[in-house]
Design an enzyme around this catalytic site. Structure first.
Site, PDB file in Angstrom:
ATOM      1  N   GLU A   1      13.347  45.680  57.510  1.00 11.17           N
ATOM      2  CA  GLU A   1      13.345  44.225  57.668  1.00 11.17           C
ATOM      3  C   GLU A   1      11.958  43.755  58.055  1.00 11.17           C
ATOM      4  OE1 GLU A   1      14.999  40.934  60.771  1.00 11.17           O
ATOM      5  OE2 GLU A   1      16.538  42.037  59.654  1.00 11.17           O
TER       6      GLU A   1
ATOM      7  N   ASP B   1      16.654  47.662  60.323  1.00  8.78           N
ATOM      8  CA  ASP B   1      17.782  46.869  60.804  1.00  8.78           C
ATOM      9  C   ASP B   1      18.968  47.088  59.871  1.00  8.78           C
ATOM     10  OD1 ASP B   1      19.237  45.044  62.320  1.00  8.78           O
ATOM     11  OD2 ASP B   1      18.584  43.343  61.119  1.00  8.78           O
TER      12      ASP B   1
ATOM     13  N   ARG C   1      17.423  27.911  69.059  1.00  8.21           N
ATOM     14  CA  ARG C   1      16.997  28.481  67.769  1.00  8.21           C
ATOM     15  C   ARG C   1      18.187  28.442  66.829  1.00  8.21           C
ATOM     16  NH1 ARG C   1      16.840  34.176  65.563  1.00  8.21           N
ATOM     17  NH2 ARG C   1      18.006  34.675  67.443  1.00  8.21           N
TER      18      ARG C   1
END
Length: 513
Positions: A109, A104, A247
């Site tokens: 990541e 990423d 989220r």
């Protein structure tokens, strides 16, 4: 309930190497990161990680949707924001513990699986360190030396993220959520910072500060994560039933090597979120006159005496702000509200939070075994006393980077942890188990078990789906929108009945996961 909720941590790792290509030029971070991800998948084996040529299911990704009620036009977005585009050249793997390990923004990541408690967040975050180390060992066997750092800055102007994710009710107005969280997030580095040598984005001024990310925050609220970074990120990508859940994507935190610091980071924020959800009138009114400037004021003062100005003219230290929030949480617990029924997780977080704040008021050095920035500062100060080095000395900057080295032979934090000078919350065996075993009480169990049980028949996955081959060799997408569905308790029998995805899919055609 209390501090327990669905949560997870994503960490972009710093990476260096002396490897060169055929022209004698150093390999790019993108190529090096790909080596790391592929090395882990190859070394871990097909039942521990999906092949890196497998896909990520982008069907439910909405990186440009803003929680403030609109969606950014793709033509206006920075390329770094377009995280919903398949790139077959980028290494990506889903692991048997339910995590994602991929490239990423030119970094490896590790995105942990969904967990439901701060302690489990610590355990699976630590498991990511072992994933990185396993990849390095595989590369070393091939004669390729790579170093990984669990940090957020390179000291030359670049910053890379450690992002936290928390499931919150969609019913909470986002504007209120952001407003009530900002002062807490500004002050949180006091108990959750990793520490950093240098002030300013390119370390243009000598000094030491609490947070690695503070100098890179430039807005109060915003959609971006790699430019114009905000204190509160507005990306509306729930990875859950969208009309029920939101989220909260938190980008202001530091990657931390100290268990207690990680626990305090996620546990205190989860507690404040519960306060916002259940006692909105009890959330402290400490609106800051200039939150972006306040982030720097708090971070730049390891004496903890610097004050920030509130809208109503008060001057508060970072410790004052955090204590105001903690006292409000303690009152909510004492209220007897159903959402604050006593449990071990809540007791641990609030006890630790209170102990650390009290110790910081007396003498920050008392927290050297728990709060990472204090531990790092103590080590650097001892070196400064011996060597006479000023804060602008490049040796201190090098030690700062070395603190976060994942190699236990080189990493300073790793050495302090091994010596017992950084308190461990998790037995090493429990962390090692988390490398391959998924959490049992979230849908990560289904995702991870599919990888472990079915191998190559699993062709792609995402946080809320798994893509598998049916009896005719066609791709079938199994959706799991609820993060607390598809747990071990609910579906272990289902998976035990099937050794192949084809028969599993046949049964799932008439049942919900």
């Amino acid at each position: 309930m209390s501090v327990r909720r669905v949560m997870g941590i994503e960490t972009e790792l710093g990476i260096t190497s002396t490897q060169v290509d055929a022209r004698g030029e150093l390999l790019t971070p993108m190529l090096l990161s790909g080596q790391v991800v592929r090395a882990y998948a190859a070394g871990a084996g097909p039942r521990a990680a999906m092949p890196t040529g497998s896909g990520w299911d982008y069907a439910d990704e909405t990186p440009l949707r803003d929680a403030r009620g609109y969606e950014m036009a793709r033509a206006l977005a920075d390329v770094s924001q377009l995280t919903d585009v398949e790139d077959p050249t980028v290494a990506n793997s889903v692991l048997s513990n339910g995590a994602r390990f991929y490239v990423d923004h030119a970094h490896p990541e590790y995105s942990s699986p969904e967990v439901t408690s701060p302690r489990e967040a610590v355990r699976y975050d630590r498991a990511g360190e072992l994933v990185g180390l396993a990849a390095l060992r595989t590369l070393a066997q091939e004669g390729r030396e790579v170093r990984l750092y669990k940090n957020n800055v390179d000291g030359k102007g670049a910053s890379y993220g450690t992002h936290e994710n928390y499931l919150v009710p969609r019913s909470i107005p986002f504007e209120r959520l952001a407003r009530q969280l900002i002062p807490f997030l500004v002050a949180r580095p006091v108990i959750a910072g990793a520490g950093r040598v240098g002030l300013g984005q390119v370390s243009e001024r000598p000094g030491f500060q609490l947070s690695q990310r503070a100098d890179y925050l430039e807005a109060e609220v915003g959609l971006e994560t790699t430019l114009r970074r905000p204190i509160v990120n507005t990306r509306d990508e729930p990875h859950a039933t969208p009309h029920v859940h939101r989220r909260l994507h938190v980008i202001v935190g530091d990657a931390t090597m100290a268990d207690v610091t990680t626990l305090l980071a996620v546990g205190s924020l989860s507690a404040v979120l519960r306060l916002v959800e259940t006692h909105p009138d009890g959330v402290p009114d400490v609106a800051l006159a200039d939150p972006v400037q306040a982030v720097r004021q708090v971070s730049h003062d390891p004496t903890l005496r610097a004050t920030v100005e509130t809208v109503d003219g008060r001057r508060l230290t970072g410790v004052d702000v955090l204590e105001t929030y903690l006292e409000a949480v303690e009152r909510a617990v004492a209220s007897g509200h159903d959402a604050w029924r006593p449990d071990d997780d809540t007791t641990e977080v609030l006890t630790r939070w209170r102990q650390v704040l009290d110790a910081l008021r007396r003498d920050p050095a008392e927290c050297a075994g728990q709060v990472e920035w204090v531990a790092k500062l103590s080590l650097l100060e001892r070196y400064r006393e011996r060597s006479g080095a000023g804060w602008g000395d490049p040796r201190l900057a090098a030690m700062d980077i070395q603190w976060h080295d994942l190699d236990p032979q080189r990493g300073l934090a790793q050495k302090l942890r091994a010596a017992g000078r950084l308190e461990r919350l998790m037995p090493e065996g429990a962390v090692a188990a988390a490398v391959t075993e998924p959490p049992e009480d979230t849908r990560a169990w289904f995702r991870g078990e599919c990888v472990r049980r079915y191998g190559d028949d699993v062709r792609a996955a995402s946080w809320d789906s798994v893509v598998m081959l049916d009896e005719r060799g066609r791709l079938r997408r199994v959706q799991v929108p609820e993060p607390t569905a598809a747990t071990r308790e609910r579906i272990s029998g289902l998976l035990e009945r099937h050794t192949r995805t084809a028969t599993l899919l046949t049964e799932l055609a008439s049942e919900d996961v």
